[in-house]
Motif scaffolding. Structure first.
Motif, PDB file in Angstrom:
ATOM      1  N   THR A  31       0.850  -1.184   0.000  1.00  0.00           N
ATOM      2  CA  THR A  31       0.000   0.000   0.000  1.00  0.00           C
ATOM      3  C   THR A  31       0.887   1.236   0.000  1.00  0.00           C
ATOM      4  OG1 THR A  31      -1.799  -1.086   1.189  1.00  0.00           O
ATOM      5  CG2 THR A  31      -1.727   1.317   1.286  1.00  0.00           C
ATOM      6  N   LEU A  32       0.705   2.090  -0.990  1.00  0.00           N
ATOM      7  CA  LEU A  32       1.441   3.347  -1.054  1.00  0.00           C
ATOM      8  C   LEU A  32       0.674   4.411  -0.276  1.00  0.00           C
ATOM      9  CD1 LEU A  32       3.532   5.393  -2.131  1.00  0.00           C
ATOM     10  CD2 LEU A  32       2.112   5.581  -4.206  1.00  0.00           C
ATOM     11  N   ILE A  33       1.326   4.967   0.742  1.00  0.00           N
ATOM     12  CA  ILE A  33       0.749   6.084   1.489  1.00  0.00           C
ATOM     13  C   ILE A  33       1.440   7.354   1.018  1.00  0.00           C
ATOM     14  CG2 ILE A  33       0.400   7.119   3.759  1.00  0.00           C
ATOM     15  CD1 ILE A  33       0.610   4.288   4.942  1.00  0.00           C
ATOM     16  N   ALA A  34       0.662   8.254   0.431  1.00  0.00           N
ATOM     17  CA  ALA A  34       1.194   9.538  -0.021  1.00  0.00           C
ATOM     18  C   ALA A  34       1.269  10.477   1.179  1.00  0.00           C
ATOM     19  CB  ALA A  34       0.298  10.130  -1.104  1.00  0.00           C
ATOM     20  N   VAL A  35       2.464  10.844   1.577  1.00  0.00           N
ATOM     21  CA  VAL A  35       2.633  11.704   2.747  1.00  0.00           C
ATOM     22  C   VAL A  35       2.490  13.159   2.307  1.00  0.00           C
ATOM     23  CG1 VAL A  35       4.162  12.360   4.631  1.00  0.00           C
ATOM     24  CG2 VAL A  35       4.093   9.984   3.840  1.00  0.00           C
ATOM     25  N   SER A  36       1.377  13.755   2.704  1.00  0.00           N
ATOM     26  CA  SER A  36       1.028  15.085   2.203  1.00  0.00           C
ATOM     27  C   SER A  36       1.364  16.205   3.169  1.00  0.00           C
ATOM     28  CB  SER A  36      -0.470  15.131   1.857  1.00  0.00           C
ATOM     29  OG  SER A  36      -1.261  14.818   2.987  1.00  0.00           O
ATOM     30  N   LYS A  37       2.141  15.916   4.212  1.00  0.00           N
ATOM     31  CA  LYS A  37       2.484  16.975   5.169  1.00  0.00           C
ATOM     32  C   LYS A  37       3.200  18.116   4.447  1.00  0.00           C
ATOM     33  CE  LYS A  37       6.911  14.972   6.668  1.00  0.00           C
ATOM     34  NZ  LYS A  37       7.700  14.471   7.804  1.00  0.00           N
ATOM     35  N   THR A  38       2.795  19.322   4.768  1.00  0.00           N
ATOM     36  CA  THR A  38       3.255  20.596   4.193  1.00  0.00           C
ATOM     37  C   THR A  38       2.742  20.865   2.781  1.00  0.00           C
ATOM     38  OG1 THR A  38       5.379  19.983   3.158  1.00  0.00           O
ATOM     39  CG2 THR A  38       5.405  20.424   5.542  1.00  0.00           C
ATOM     40  N   TYR A  39       2.060  19.918   2.179  1.00  0.00           N
ATOM     41  CA  TYR A  39       1.483  20.139   0.859  1.00  0.00           C
ATOM     42  C   TYR A  39       0.015  20.531   1.023  1.00  0.00           C
ATOM     43  CZ  TYR A  39       5.620  17.566  -0.692  1.00  0.00           C
ATOM     44  OH  TYR A  39       6.912  17.150  -0.907  1.00  0.00           O
ATOM     45  N   PRO A  40      -0.538  21.294   0.104  1.00  0.00           N
ATOM     46  CA  PRO A  40      -1.916  21.773   0.250  1.00  0.00           C
ATOM     47  C   PRO A  40      -2.966  20.703  -0.027  1.00  0.00           C
ATOM     48  CG  PRO A  40      -1.023  22.495  -1.844  1.00  0.00           C
ATOM     49  CD  PRO A  40       0.124  21.853  -1.103  1.00  0.00           C
ATOM     50  N   ALA A  41      -4.179  20.998   0.410  1.00  0.00           N
ATOM     51  CA  ALA A  41      -5.293  20.079   0.173  1.00  0.00           C
ATOM     52  C   ALA A  41      -5.518  19.848  -1.314  1.00  0.00           C
ATOM     53  CB  ALA A  41      -6.559  20.631   0.822  1.00  0.00           C
ATOM     54  N   SER A  42      -5.180  20.834  -2.135  1.00  0.00           N
ATOM     55  CA  SER A  42      -5.356  20.664  -3.581  1.00  0.00           C
ATOM     56  C   SER A  42      -4.512  19.510  -4.110  1.00  0.00           C
ATOM     57  CB  SER A  42      -4.999  21.964  -4.316  1.00  0.00           C
ATOM     58  OG  SER A  42      -3.681  22.384  -4.002  1.00  0.00           O
ATOM     59  N   ASP A  43      -3.345  19.262  -3.490  1.00  0.00           N
ATOM     60  CA  ASP A  43      -2.524  18.114  -3.904  1.00  0.00           C
ATOM     61  C   ASP A  43      -3.213  16.800  -3.549  1.00  0.00           C
ATOM     62  OD1 ASP A  43      -0.609  19.806  -4.875  1.00  0.00           O
ATOM     63  OD2 ASP A  43       0.981  19.189  -3.500  1.00  0.00           O
ATOM     64  N   VAL A  44      -3.885  16.771  -2.406  1.00  0.00           N
ATOM     65  CA  VAL A  44      -4.615  15.563  -2.012  1.00  0.00           C
ATOM     66  C   VAL A  44      -5.746  15.292  -3.001  1.00  0.00           C
ATOM     67  CG1 VAL A  44      -5.970  14.442  -0.201  1.00  0.00           C
ATOM     68  CG2 VAL A  44      -4.017  15.894   0.413  1.00  0.00           C
ATOM     69  N   ARG A  45      -6.400  16.358  -3.446  1.00  0.00           N
ATOM     70  CA  ARG A  45      -7.470  16.181  -4.441  1.00  0.00           C
ATOM     71  C   ARG A  45      -6.903  15.596  -5.740  1.00  0.00           C
ATOM     72  NH1 ARG A  45      -8.689  21.543  -2.675  1.00  0.00           N
ATOM     73  NH2 ARG A  45     -10.285  21.503  -1.060  1.00  0.00           N
ATOM     74  N   ILE A  46      -5.751  16.088  -6.152  1.00  0.00           N
ATOM     75  CA  ILE A  46      -5.117  15.558  -7.365  1.00  0.00           C
ATOM     76  C   ILE A  46      -4.743  14.093  -7.165  1.00  0.00           C
ATOM     77  CG2 ILE A  46      -3.072  15.693  -8.846  1.00  0.00           C
ATOM     78  CD1 ILE A  46      -3.138  18.760  -8.366  1.00  0.00           C
ATOM     79  N   LEU A  47      -4.157  13.761  -6.011  1.00  0.00           N
ATOM     80  CA  LEU A  47      -3.801  12.372  -5.722  1.00  0.00           C
ATOM     81  C   LEU A  47      -5.035  11.481  -5.803  1.00  0.00           C
ATOM     82  CD1 LEU A  47      -1.392  13.006  -2.740  1.00  0.00           C
ATOM     83  CD2 LEU A  47      -0.741  11.887  -4.885  1.00  0.00           C
ATOM     84  N   SER A  48      -6.134  11.966  -5.250  1.00  0.00           N
ATOM     85  CA  SER A  48      -7.374  11.198  -5.294  1.00  0.00           C
ATOM     86  C   SER A  48      -7.830  10.970  -6.726  1.00  0.00           C
ATOM     87  CB  SER A  48      -8.462  11.920  -4.498  1.00  0.00           C
ATOM     88  OG  SER A  48      -9.694  11.237  -4.576  1.00  0.00           O
ATOM     89  N   GLU A  49      -7.726  12.008  -7.553  1.00  0.00           N
ATOM     90  CA  GLU A  49      -8.095  11.869  -8.961  1.00  0.00           C
ATOM     91  C   GLU A  49      -7.203  10.863  -9.676  1.00  0.00           C
ATOM     92  OE1 GLU A  49      -7.743  15.828 -10.421  1.00  0.00           O
ATOM     93  OE2 GLU A  49      -9.475  16.582  -9.300  1.00  0.00           O
ATOM     94  N   LEU A  50      -5.969  10.716  -9.188  1.00  0.00           N
ATOM     95  CA  LEU A  50      -5.016   9.774  -9.780  1.00  0.00           C
ATOM     96  C   LEU A  50      -5.111   8.387  -9.133  1.00  0.00           C
ATOM     97  CD1 LEU A  50      -1.958  12.188 -10.052  1.00  0.00           C
ATOM     98  CD2 LEU A  50      -3.374  11.345 -11.945  1.00  0.00           C
ATOM     99  N   ALA A  51      -6.191   8.176  -8.350  1.00  0.00           N
ATOM    100  CA  ALA A  51      -6.501   6.869  -7.743  1.00  0.00           C
ATOM    101  C   ALA A  51      -5.603   6.496  -6.575  1.00  0.00           C
ATOM    102  CB  ALA A  51      -6.498   5.758  -8.790  1.00  0.00           C
ATOM    103  N   VAL A  52      -4.936   7.482  -5.966  1.00  0.00           N
ATOM    104  CA  VAL A  52      -4.224   7.221  -4.707  1.00  0.00           C
ATOM    105  C   VAL A  52      -5.260   7.266  -3.593  1.00  0.00           C
ATOM    106  CG1 VAL A  52      -2.496   8.079  -3.085  1.00  0.00           C
ATOM    107  CG2 VAL A  52      -2.045   8.142  -5.545  1.00  0.00           C
ATOM    108  N   ARG A  53      -5.321   6.216  -2.800  1.00  0.00           N
ATOM    109  CA  ARG A  53      -6.386   6.090  -1.815  1.00  0.00           C
ATOM    110  C   ARG A  53      -5.922   6.209  -0.370  1.00  0.00           C
ATOM    111  NH1 ARG A  53      -8.829   7.671  -5.163  1.00  0.00           N
ATOM    112  NH2 ARG A  53     -10.247   6.647  -6.617  1.00  0.00           N
ATOM    113  N   ASP A  54      -4.612   6.345  -0.147  1.00  0.00           N
ATOM    114  CA  ASP A  54      -4.092   6.429   1.220  1.00  0.00           C
ATOM    115  C   ASP A  54      -3.190   7.640   1.351  1.00  0.00           C
ATOM    116  OD1 ASP A  54      -4.732   3.622   2.699  1.00  0.00           O
ATOM    117  OD2 ASP A  54      -4.479   3.337   0.535  1.00  0.00           O
ATOM    118  N   VAL A  55      -3.486   8.474   2.353  1.00  0.00           N
ATOM    119  CA  VAL A  55      -2.781   9.741   2.539  1.00  0.00           C
ATOM    120  C   VAL A  55      -2.293   9.825   3.979  1.00  0.00           C
ATOM    121  CG1 VAL A  55      -2.983  12.256   2.481  1.00  0.00           C
ATOM    122  CG2 VAL A  55      -4.184  10.870   0.776  1.00  0.00           C
ATOM    123  N   GLY A  56      -1.051  10.241   4.176  1.00  0.00           N
ATOM    124  CA  GLY A  56      -0.466  10.316   5.509  1.00  0.00           C
ATOM    125  C   GLY A  56      -0.138  11.729   5.938  1.00  0.00           C
TER     126      GLY A  56
END
Length: 236
Positions: A38-63
């Motif tokens: 399971t790939l966890i995308a660590v989004s600390k210090t990155y904006p919520a807009s990056d999480v939205r993009i990750l979600s659109e790219l089918a990344v389902r786990d965010v740290g």
């Protein structure tokens, strides 16, 4: 000319492709299937807009590793099909907040914290997965319990009504070959599963050492910089 959001999406997509290639190569070298990781995308210090993009790219786990940032970002991203992983050191007075959004907490390193998380989870009507953070070096500031204390803490989590024992997590020692540390973590995990067979998560490996982690049994890798690029300060 591309607009800024399109450019950022392209950057993240390219980073994701590179990380996926690295994971695929590591799995091939270790004789493992890609779907074991399971790939966890660590989004600390990155904006919520990056999480939205990750979600659109089918990344389902965010740290995330800080509650103030994580809680705000989880709120901004409410409704996205992502699972939130809390991976940083955690104070007991943040238990209620973290339990409100986290699906898995990777950094449980003392019974008092487990008990606070349990109370918060029960009050919230949630059941939250927790990992025992294992200390693989002599740096107390990095958190974790020594390997010989893992069974007792695991029993506390397993007995909690609002928590589920997921497995173990560790960070490799700084400035050293990570392979021996990850091999030790795998041994700790195997011993834990003798009593708690369902606690199969091994959270290990980051941008610089994910291949070594996969080679030594990691089920979850936590990747930030290699996926999202150089960090800039988080601004709410």
């Amino acid at each position: 000319m591309k607009n800024a959001s399109t450019t950022r999406r392209d950057e993240i997509a390219a980073g994701l492709a590179r990380v996926e290639r690295r994971i695929a190569d590591a799995c091939a070298a270790a004789g493992r299937a890609r779907d074991e990781i399971t790939l966890i995308a660590v989004s600390k210090t990155y904006p919520a807009s990056d999480v939205r993009i990750l979600s659109e790219l089918a990344v389902r786990d965010v740290g995330e590793n800080k509650d103030q940032e994580a809680s705000a970002k989880a709120g901004e991203c409410a409704g996205l099909p992502v699972r939130w992983h809390f991976i940083g050191q955690l104070q007991t007075n943040k238990a209620r907040s973290v339990v409100s959004y986290a699906d898995m907490i990777h950094s449980v390193d003392r019974p008092r914290l487990a008990e606070a998380l349990d109370r918060a989870a029960v009050a919230a009507g949630r059941r939250v997965a927790c990992l025992v953070q294992v200390a693989l070096d002599d740096e107390p500031g990095r958190g974790g319990v020594p390997p010989d204390q893992v069974p007792a803490l695991a029993d506390v989590i397993a007995a909690a009504g609002g928590l589920t024992l997921g497995g173990v997590m560790a960070v490799a020692p700084l400035g050293a070959d990570p392979a021996p540390a990850f091999a030790r973590l795998r041994e700790v995990s195997a011993a834990l599963r003798e009593k708690h067979p369902a606690a199969g998560v091994i959270s290990a490996g980051m941008s610089g050492d994910l291949a070594e982690a996969v080679a030594h049994g990691a089920t979850h890798v936590r990747v930030g910089t290699a996926l999202l690029g150089r960090r800039t300060p988080f601004v709410r």
